[in-house]
Design a protein around this motif. Sequence first.
Motif, PDB file in Angstrom:
ATOM      1  N   PRO A 110       0.808  -1.224   0.000  1.00  0.00           N
ATOM      2  CA  PRO A 110       0.000   0.000   0.000  1.00  0.00           C
ATOM      3  C   PRO A 110       0.844   1.279   0.000  1.00  0.00           C
ATOM      4  CG  PRO A 110      -0.838  -1.568   1.607  1.00  0.00           C
ATOM      5  CD  PRO A 110       0.462  -2.117   1.121  1.00  0.00           C
ATOM      6  N   ALA A 111       1.976   1.257   0.726  1.00  0.00           N
ATOM      7  CA  ALA A 111       2.820   2.452   0.770  1.00  0.00           C
ATOM      8  C   ALA A 111       3.402   2.774  -0.606  1.00  0.00           C
ATOM      9  CB  ALA A 111       3.946   2.251   1.788  1.00  0.00           C
ATOM     10  N   LEU A 112       3.860   1.747  -1.327  1.00  0.00           N
ATOM     11  CA  LEU A 112       4.385   1.970  -2.672  1.00  0.00           C
ATOM     12  C   LEU A 112       3.298   2.488  -3.609  1.00  0.00           C
ATOM     13  CD1 LEU A 112       6.726  -1.109  -3.246  1.00  0.00           C
ATOM     14  CD2 LEU A 112       7.412   1.288  -3.085  1.00  0.00           C
ATOM     15  N   MET A 113       2.095   1.937  -3.502  1.00  0.00           N
ATOM     16  CA  MET A 113       0.996   2.412  -4.345  1.00  0.00           C
ATOM     17  C   MET A 113       0.685   3.887  -4.059  1.00  0.00           C
ATOM     18  SD  MET A 113      -1.827  -0.634  -4.763  1.00  0.00           S
ATOM     19  CE  MET A 113      -2.734   0.396  -5.919  1.00  0.00           C
ATOM     20  N   LEU A 114       0.643   4.235  -2.784  1.00  0.00           N
ATOM     21  CA  LEU A 114       0.362   5.620  -2.421  1.00  0.00           C
ATOM     22  C   LEU A 114       1.484   6.553  -2.876  1.00  0.00           C
ATOM     23  CD1 LEU A 114      -1.050   5.045   1.178  1.00  0.00           C
ATOM     24  CD2 LEU A 114      -2.344   5.802  -0.828  1.00  0.00           C
ATOM     25  N   ALA A 115       2.728   6.098  -2.734  1.00  0.00           N
ATOM     26  CA  ALA A 115       3.858   6.924  -3.153  1.00  0.00           C
ATOM     27  C   ALA A 115       3.863   7.113  -4.668  1.00  0.00           C
ATOM     28  CB  ALA A 115       5.172   6.295  -2.695  1.00  0.00           C
ATOM     29  N   ALA A 116       3.613   6.039  -5.408  1.00  0.00           N
ATOM     30  CA  ALA A 116       3.585   6.144  -6.867  1.00  0.00           C
ATOM     31  C   ALA A 116       2.455   7.051  -7.327  1.00  0.00           C
ATOM     32  CB  ALA A 116       3.447   4.752  -7.486  1.00  0.00           C
ATOM     33  N   PHE A 117       1.309   6.942  -6.683  1.00  0.00           N
ATOM     34  CA  PHE A 117       0.183   7.795  -7.052  1.00  0.00           C
ATOM     35  C   PHE A 117       0.475   9.255  -6.727  1.00  0.00           C
ATOM     36  CE2 PHE A 117      -3.984   9.771  -6.391  1.00  0.00           C
ATOM     37  CZ  PHE A 117      -4.612   9.439  -7.589  1.00  0.00           C
TER      38      PHE A 117
ATOM     39  N   VAL B   5       3.413  10.716  -6.631  1.00  0.00           N
ATOM     40  CA  VAL B   5       4.457  11.262  -7.511  1.00  0.00           C
ATOM     41  C   VAL B   5       3.981  11.321  -8.961  1.00  0.00           C
ATOM     42  CG1 VAL B   5       6.767  10.853  -8.453  1.00  0.00           C
ATOM     43  CG2 VAL B   5       6.337  10.541  -6.009  1.00  0.00           C
ATOM     44  N   ALA B   6       3.399  10.220  -9.451  1.00  0.00           N
ATOM     45  CA  ALA B   6       3.021  10.134 -10.864  1.00  0.00           C
ATOM     46  C   ALA B   6       1.592  10.594 -11.130  1.00  0.00           C
ATOM     47  CB  ALA B   6       3.199   8.702 -11.362  1.00  0.00           C
ATOM     48  N   GLY B   7       0.746  10.545 -10.086  1.00  0.00           N
ATOM     49  CA  GLY B   7      -0.642  10.938 -10.272  1.00  0.00           C
ATOM     50  C   GLY B   7      -1.440   9.976 -11.110  1.00  0.00           C
ATOM     51  N   SER B   8      -0.966   8.747 -11.222  1.00  0.00           N
ATOM     52  CA  SER B   8      -1.618   7.771 -12.087  1.00  0.00           C
ATOM     53  C   SER B   8      -1.919   6.498 -11.306  1.00  0.00           C
ATOM     54  CB  SER B   8      -0.721   7.446 -13.289  1.00  0.00           C
ATOM     55  OG  SER B   8      -1.205   6.317 -13.986  1.00  0.00           O
ATOM     56  N   ALA B   9      -3.186   6.111 -11.284  1.00  0.00           N
ATOM     57  CA  ALA B   9      -3.558   4.861 -10.630  1.00  0.00           C
ATOM     58  C   ALA B   9      -2.992   3.664 -11.382  1.00  0.00           C
ATOM     59  CB  ALA B   9      -5.083   4.753 -10.542  1.00  0.00           C
ATOM     60  N   THR B  10      -2.852   3.799 -12.696  1.00  0.00           N
ATOM     61  CA  THR B  10      -2.289   2.707 -13.499  1.00  0.00           C
ATOM     62  C   THR B  10      -0.829   2.468 -13.136  1.00  0.00           C
ATOM     63  OG1 THR B  10      -3.775   3.226 -15.332  1.00  0.00           O
ATOM     64  CG2 THR B  10      -1.815   1.908 -15.846  1.00  0.00           C
ATOM     65  N   ASP B  11      -0.056   3.556 -13.008  1.00  0.00           N
ATOM     66  CA  ASP B  11       1.346   3.418 -12.603  1.00  0.00           C
ATOM     67  C   ASP B  11       1.448   2.807 -11.213  1.00  0.00           C
ATOM     68  OD1 ASP B  11       2.119   4.481 -14.985  1.00  0.00           O
ATOM     69  OD2 ASP B  11       2.771   6.419 -14.188  1.00  0.00           O
TER      70      ASP B  11
ATOM     71  N   LEU C  27       3.285  -0.808 -10.345  1.00  0.00           N
ATOM     72  CA  LEU C  27       4.385  -0.954  -9.397  1.00  0.00           C
ATOM     73  C   LEU C  27       4.094  -2.071  -8.406  1.00  0.00           C
ATOM     74  CD1 LEU C  27       7.100   0.433  -8.838  1.00  0.00           C
ATOM     75  CD2 LEU C  27       5.930   1.876  -7.167  1.00  0.00           C
ATOM     76  N   LEU C  28       2.861  -2.125  -7.922  1.00  0.00           N
ATOM     77  CA  LEU C  28       2.479  -3.189  -6.990  1.00  0.00           C
ATOM     78  C   LEU C  28       2.538  -4.557  -7.669  1.00  0.00           C
ATOM     79  CD1 LEU C  28       1.432  -4.030  -4.210  1.00  0.00           C
ATOM     80  CD2 LEU C  28      -0.888  -3.636  -5.059  1.00  0.00           C
ATOM     81  N   ALA C  29       2.061  -4.614  -8.920  1.00  0.00           N
ATOM     82  CA  ALA C  29       2.102  -5.880  -9.650  1.00  0.00           C
ATOM     83  C   ALA C  29       3.545  -6.337  -9.856  1.00  0.00           C
ATOM     84  CB  ALA C  29       1.400  -5.733 -10.997  1.00  0.00           C
TER      85      ALA C  29
ATOM     86  N   ALA D  67       9.746   2.786 -16.220  1.00  0.00           N
ATOM     87  CA  ALA D  67      10.045   1.392 -16.546  1.00  0.00           C
ATOM     88  C   ALA D  67      11.219   0.880 -15.717  1.00  0.00           C
ATOM     89  CB  ALA D  67      10.354   1.265 -18.033  1.00  0.00           C
ATOM     90  N   VAL D  68      12.203   1.736 -15.441  1.00  0.00           N
ATOM     91  CA  VAL D  68      13.352   1.342 -14.622  1.00  0.00           C
ATOM     92  C   VAL D  68      12.896   1.088 -13.182  1.00  0.00           C
ATOM     93  CG1 VAL D  68      15.585   2.085 -13.705  1.00  0.00           C
ATOM     94  CG2 VAL D  68      14.978   2.579 -16.087  1.00  0.00           C
ATOM     95  N   THR D  69      11.994   1.922 -12.692  1.00  0.00           N
ATOM     96  CA  THR D  69      11.480   1.751 -11.326  1.00  0.00           C
ATOM     97  C   THR D  69      10.688   0.449 -11.202  1.00  0.00           C
ATOM     98  OG1 THR D  69      11.318   4.165 -11.150  1.00  0.00           O
ATOM     99  CG2 THR D  69      10.157   2.864  -9.500  1.00  0.00           C
ATOM    100  N   VAL D  70       9.882   0.139 -12.221  1.00  0.00           N
ATOM    101  CA  VAL D  70       9.132  -1.120 -12.197  1.00  0.00           C
ATOM    102  C   VAL D  70      10.087  -2.311 -12.235  1.00  0.00           C
ATOM    103  CG1 VAL D  70       7.516  -2.576 -13.479  1.00  0.00           C
ATOM    104  CG2 VAL D  70       7.046  -0.146 -13.207  1.00  0.00           C
ATOM    105  N   LEU D  71      11.156  -2.200 -13.047  1.00  0.00           N
ATOM    106  CA  LEU D  71      12.147  -3.274 -13.102  1.00  0.00           C
ATOM    107  C   LEU D  71      12.810  -3.469 -11.738  1.00  0.00           C
ATOM    108  CD1 LEU D  71      13.721  -5.350 -14.748  1.00  0.00           C
ATOM    109  CD2 LEU D  71      15.335  -3.532 -15.369  1.00  0.00           C
TER     110      LEU D  71
END
Length: 403
Positions: A26-33, A35-41, A45-47, A98-102
């Motif tokens: 959940p923390a990574l999802m909240l942080a990504a949202f 920073v990126a403002g995208s629920a898809t991103d 990241l969680l996936a 893409a680097v962050t997801v990797l």
Amino acid sequence: MKTRYPLHLYLMGAVAARAGDEMSGPALMLAAFAVAGSATDASSLLAGITISAAVGGPVLGALLDRAGRPGHLLAGALALYATGLGLILVGLGRLPFAVTVLTAVCTGMLGPALSGGWTAQLPRVVPGDGLPRANALDAMTFSAASLAGPALAGGVAEGLGAPTAVVVSAVLICLALPAAWTLPVRDARGGRGRVPRPTSVFSDLAAGVRVIVNRPPLARATLTSTVSCAAQGMLMACVALLGERFLGGAGRGAMLLSCAAVSALAANAVLARYPRSVEPDTIIWASALVQAAALALAASGRPAVLIGAALLAGIGEGPQLAALFAVRHREAPEHLRGQIFTTGASLKITGFALGASVGGPLAIWSLPGGLALAASVAGLAALSSFAIRSTIVNAAEDRAASR
């Protein structure tokens, strides 16, 4: 004189590591949202940090089985996992996504260390008659972590920001390092009265798969728990919509997860007091039926029934996990124990991820239909336990698995 490793140290380390793990998603999802403002991103990241466990788990388990000091290897895996969380946080908004997801994918390969990797060491901490009770207590650490982790993630993110929540999750994992580092060493004879013949990691991987497939109780437990996790993933995908439509807000859907975690804790507390009251093989399939009933009730959409369904789901999930551990401890050869536990954890994580990926679109199309399908999947999990023929593994198969 050798000092006995205390069970409470093992449990404290397990709670810290697993709470950090439950908090990190959940923390990574909240942080990504944020920073990126995208629920898809955020979901990507969680996936990424979840799905790669299917690859990393078996290899990590094989290495743990070969290590003379598995606690040192486990501590190293925890440290690398915490470091990976930090690297993901640093990369958000600074590096191509893409680097962050990797980075998340590479970090997620170590995820089974926080679940199966820990539990595989339990027989060296509490051997003999104390194992059934210790096993139930170990399962309770998962319920405690699933209760505390998301709540901590939300609270810290709200008060101090989502990036801080990621840092706190990494710190919790690091708090488990002393407990992991000091875990008991492996008997140089492998517990078999002889020095085992050296084999390759790939040979050990093949041997572990053969044991899981060829031992019916282990195969049944693995299949039933994995399909059950797919149903749990489908429920997870429905939680926000359930909260939005029936409980007054999407955020209130998390209350359902808390209810399930509380009842799972309570059910495992009873199981810890009466560890031999029911055979673990029976608990595994019966718990799947309980989860199916809970998911069917949730499809009604009435608030009071929803809360009752969540409590019932926890009563199914908690004992099923404890029983699964009991079957693995009973059936796994000592020299393949770590691999069997981490492989099983990988399969469960993958099943959960697949269930969540299917459940999301279904819930948007029809929330009751998605929950009804989840109930059917849980029922199928119970039925799958009877699809594997019961046979007794003979000595030749045992010898083949040990080679």
